[in-house]
Write a protein that holds these residues in place. Structure first.
Motif, PDB file in Angstrom:
ATOM      1  N   GLU A 133     -50.640 -18.955   1.720  1.00 27.89           N
ATOM      2  CA  GLU A 133     -50.125 -19.982   2.622  1.00 27.89           C
ATOM      3  C   GLU A 133     -51.191 -20.952   3.133  1.00 27.89           C
ATOM      4  O   GLU A 133     -50.916 -22.151   3.257  1.00 27.89           O
ATOM      5  CB  GLU A 133     -49.445 -19.300   3.815  1.00 27.89           C
ATOM      6  CG  GLU A 133     -48.100 -18.711   3.489  1.00 27.89           C
ATOM      7  CD  GLU A 133     -46.991 -19.717   3.722  1.00 27.89           C
ATOM      8  OE1 GLU A 133     -47.205 -20.655   4.503  1.00 27.89           O
ATOM      9  OE2 GLU A 133     -45.925 -19.555   3.131  1.00 27.89           O
ATOM     10  N   THR A 264     -49.027 -18.423   9.760  1.00 29.45           N
ATOM     11  CA  THR A 264     -49.484 -18.719   8.400  1.00 29.45           C
ATOM     12  C   THR A 264     -50.075 -17.469   7.762  1.00 29.45           C
ATOM     13  O   THR A 264     -49.771 -17.128   6.609  1.00 29.45           O
ATOM     14  CB  THR A 264     -50.530 -19.847   8.427  1.00 29.45           C
ATOM     15  OG1 THR A 264     -49.923 -21.038   8.909  1.00 29.45           O
ATOM     16  CG2 THR A 264     -51.100 -20.099   7.039  1.00 29.45           C
ATOM     17  N   ALA A 267     -47.249 -14.930   7.068  1.00 28.59           N
ATOM     18  CA  ALA A 267     -46.429 -15.233   5.896  1.00 28.59           C
ATOM     19  C   ALA A 267     -47.084 -14.702   4.627  1.00 28.59           C
ATOM     20  O   ALA A 267     -46.397 -14.206   3.725  1.00 28.59           O
ATOM     21  CB  ALA A 267     -46.197 -16.738   5.797  1.00 28.59           C
ATOM     22  N   PHE A 296     -42.227 -15.631  14.829  1.00 26.68           N
ATOM     23  CA  PHE A 296     -42.159 -16.024  13.418  1.00 26.68           C
ATOM     24  C   PHE A 296     -40.914 -16.866  13.158  1.00 26.68           C
ATOM     25  O   PHE A 296     -40.984 -17.910  12.497  1.00 26.68           O
ATOM     26  CB  PHE A 296     -42.154 -14.781  12.530  1.00 26.68           C
ATOM     27  CG  PHE A 296     -42.338 -15.075  11.067  1.00 26.68           C
ATOM     28  CD1 PHE A 296     -43.598 -15.092  10.502  1.00 26.68           C
ATOM     29  CD2 PHE A 296     -41.243 -15.353  10.249  1.00 26.68           C
ATOM     30  CE1 PHE A 296     -43.784 -15.374   9.156  1.00 26.68           C
ATOM     31  CE2 PHE A 296     -41.412 -15.638   8.904  1.00 26.68           C
ATOM     32  CZ  PHE A 296     -42.683 -15.647   8.353  1.00 26.68           C
ATOM     33  N   ARG A 300     -41.262 -20.486  11.750  1.00 27.64           N
ATOM     34  CA  ARG A 300     -40.948 -20.598  10.328  1.00 27.64           C
ATOM     35  C   ARG A 300     -39.474 -20.851  10.033  1.00 27.64           C
ATOM     36  O   ARG A 300     -39.112 -21.172   8.906  1.00 27.64           O
ATOM     37  CB  ARG A 300     -41.375 -19.317   9.601  1.00 27.64           C
ATOM     38  CG  ARG A 300     -42.804 -18.888   9.847  1.00 27.64           C
ATOM     39  CD  ARG A 300     -43.817 -19.803   9.258  1.00 27.64           C
ATOM     40  NE  ARG A 300     -43.680 -19.958   7.820  1.00 27.64           N
ATOM     41  CZ  ARG A 300     -44.615 -20.504   7.046  1.00 27.64           C
ATOM     42  NH1 ARG A 300     -45.755 -20.924   7.573  1.00 27.64           N
ATOM     43  NH2 ARG A 300     -44.422 -20.630   5.755  1.00 27.64           N
ATOM     44  N   PRO A 304     -38.971 -12.546   9.776  1.00 28.15           N
ATOM     45  CA  PRO A 304     -39.933 -11.955   8.832  1.00 28.15           C
ATOM     46  C   PRO A 304     -39.259 -11.139   7.743  1.00 28.15           C
ATOM     47  O   PRO A 304     -39.664 -11.176   6.581  1.00 28.15           O
ATOM     48  CB  PRO A 304     -40.818 -11.085   9.732  1.00 28.15           C
ATOM     49  CG  PRO A 304     -40.675 -11.652  11.097  1.00 28.15           C
ATOM     50  CD  PRO A 304     -39.281 -12.182  11.180  1.00 28.15           C
ATOM     51  N   TYR A 307     -37.718 -13.499   5.254  1.00 29.15           N
ATOM     52  CA  TYR A 307     -38.780 -14.176   4.518  1.00 29.15           C
ATOM     53  C   TYR A 307     -39.348 -13.268   3.441  1.00 29.15           C
ATOM     54  O   TYR A 307     -39.524 -13.678   2.292  1.00 29.15           O
ATOM     55  CB  TYR A 307     -39.881 -14.600   5.485  1.00 29.15           C
ATOM     56  CG  TYR A 307     -41.010 -15.365   4.830  1.00 29.15           C
ATOM     57  CD1 TYR A 307     -40.982 -16.750   4.750  1.00 29.15           C
ATOM     58  CD2 TYR A 307     -42.119 -14.707   4.288  1.00 29.15           C
ATOM     59  CE1 TYR A 307     -42.014 -17.455   4.150  1.00 29.15           C
ATOM     60  CE2 TYR A 307     -43.145 -15.402   3.685  1.00 29.15           C
ATOM     61  CZ  TYR A 307     -43.084 -16.770   3.629  1.00 29.15           C
ATOM     62  OH  TYR A 307     -44.104 -17.458   3.026  1.00 29.15           O
ATOM     63  N   ARG A 312     -41.326 -16.716  -0.613  1.00 24.25           N
ATOM     64  CA  ARG A 312     -41.901 -17.820   0.145  1.00 24.25           C
ATOM     65  C   ARG A 312     -40.883 -18.934   0.308  1.00 24.25           C
ATOM     66  O   ARG A 312     -40.256 -19.376  -0.638  1.00 24.25           O
ATOM     67  CB  ARG A 312     -43.139 -18.359  -0.557  1.00 24.25           C
ATOM     68  CG  ARG A 312     -44.270 -17.367  -0.596  1.00 24.25           C
ATOM     69  CD  ARG A 312     -45.312 -17.782  -1.607  1.00 24.25           C
ATOM     70  NE  ARG A 312     -45.906 -19.068  -1.270  1.00 24.25           N
ATOM     71  CZ  ARG A 312     -46.926 -19.210  -0.437  1.00 24.25           C
ATOM     72  NH1 ARG A 312     -47.418 -18.182   0.186  1.00 24.25           N
ATOM     73  NH2 ARG A 312     -47.434 -20.398  -0.210  1.00 24.25           N
TER      74      ARG A 312
END
Length: 333
Positions: A133, A264, A267, A296, A300, A304, A307, A312
């Motif tokens: 990331e 970041t 991720a 998160f 984002r 999480p 994700y 990604r």
């Protein structure tokens, strides 16, 4: 450590394509390898770089161009010379005349390709895949093509590269990988220092004795329970003065920057095999998974768990990824 180091470290050569082509005019190569970043320079002679969009860019001997992928581009002796070779990957360099794969038939020696050992130009190409990331932040800070002019100045990296390319020795790939990394880092640093670069706020802020110190502290210990007061103490400033200065220079408050950087890192960690929300939360400075998940999702746009399950940018959040696949050996005209 500083933010520049953290962002560049994801671009690390590991058996990367790195070699030179000995060329005789007219010559033209089209690179269609989808690399995230490609480093181009002419060790001898001059030529033109034709990006996917925009005007042709003249390259003199010693100039270094960094081309942001994944769009294809052409390097040629003149803008009007039609490509004779299209480079798709490390084992696929096709002649435009008859489709012949030239990846092996034009090899002159270790990482050197061409019809003969002498020519009017020597093109050096190195290509990178993006890992992680943090690379996205750096890619977003770069133009499609960034050129650092030689301006008659010697480049010690070139001397080292030329010596290493002369003959094959044990550990050569490792040496070339590290030389390519050195050339990339030095070129990026020189580019951001140029007036036309318009570097991002975080890069400009590194030179500030107060804000730069705080940024280095954050990147040294992102999991530390930082407060605005704690960062101000580390930077040697009062809390109020520090908060104003940081926000003005970086474009966001200190703790917002800290949270963004933690997410970041998170991720990336979420994509590691065996990772859990709880372990990632701990590694980026959160005492429990709930607080981490809340942060998160706010940053984002997805949880999480979602994700990690979807890969990604599963929800479409985050910057647009610059894809990278295999990279190409240089061939010859």
């Amino acid at each position: 450590m500083d933010v520049f180091t953290d962002l560049v470290r994801g671009f690390r050569a590991d058996g990367a394509m790195f070699g030179q082509s000995i060329l005789t005019a007219p010559w033209s190569h089209r690179f269609a390898h989808d690399a995230a970043l490609t480093v181009c320079t002419l060790l001898e002679g001059s030529g033109w770089l034709l990006p996917a969009a925009g005007e042709p860019i003249r390259l003199e001997c010693g100039d270094v161009a960094i081309v942001r992928g994944p769009d294809p581009f052409v390097v040629a002796d003149e803008p009007g010379t039609e490509p004779q070779i299209v480079i798709h990957g490390s084992e696929l360099c096709l002649s435009t005349a008859d489709g012949t794969n030239l990846a092996e038939t034009t090899r002159l020696g270790p990482r050197t390709w061409g019809a003969a050992r002498t020519g009017t130009a020597a093109l050096l190409i190195g290509a990178y895949q993006a890992r992680g990331e943090p690379c996205d932040r750096l890619l977003c800070a770069l133009p499609p093509v960034a050129v650092v002019r030689a301006d008659g100045q010697p480049c010690p990296e070139f001397d080292l590269i030329k010596v290493e390319l002369e003959r094959e020795r044990p550990g050569q790939q490792l040496v070339l990988d590290r030389l390519l990394d050195l050339l990339l880092v030095c070129t990026l640093r020189d580019w951001f220092a140029r007036p036309e670069a318009d570097p991002p706020a975080w890069y400009r802020a590194l030179a500030d004795p107060v804000v730069g110190t705080a940024l280095r502290a954050i990147h040294d210990e992102p999991a530390r329970p930082w407060t605005v007061a704690g960062l101000a103490r580390a930077a040697g400033a009062s809390r109020a003065a520090f908060a104003r200065r940081f926000t003005a220079m970086v474009g966001e408050p200190p703790l917002a920057y800290l949270t963004g950087w933690r997410m970041t890192l998170a991720a990336d960690l979420l994509t590691e095999p065996g990772s859990t929300v709880a372990t990632v939360a701990s590694r980026v400075g959160y005492a429990d998974g709930f607080a981490f998940s809340t942060a998160f999702k706010r940053v984002r746009g997805t949880s999480p768990t979602a994700y990690r399950a979807g890969g990604r940018y599963a929800s479409g959040s985050g910057p647009s990824r610059v894809p990278a696949s295999s990279v190409a050996k240089p061939a010859t005209s």
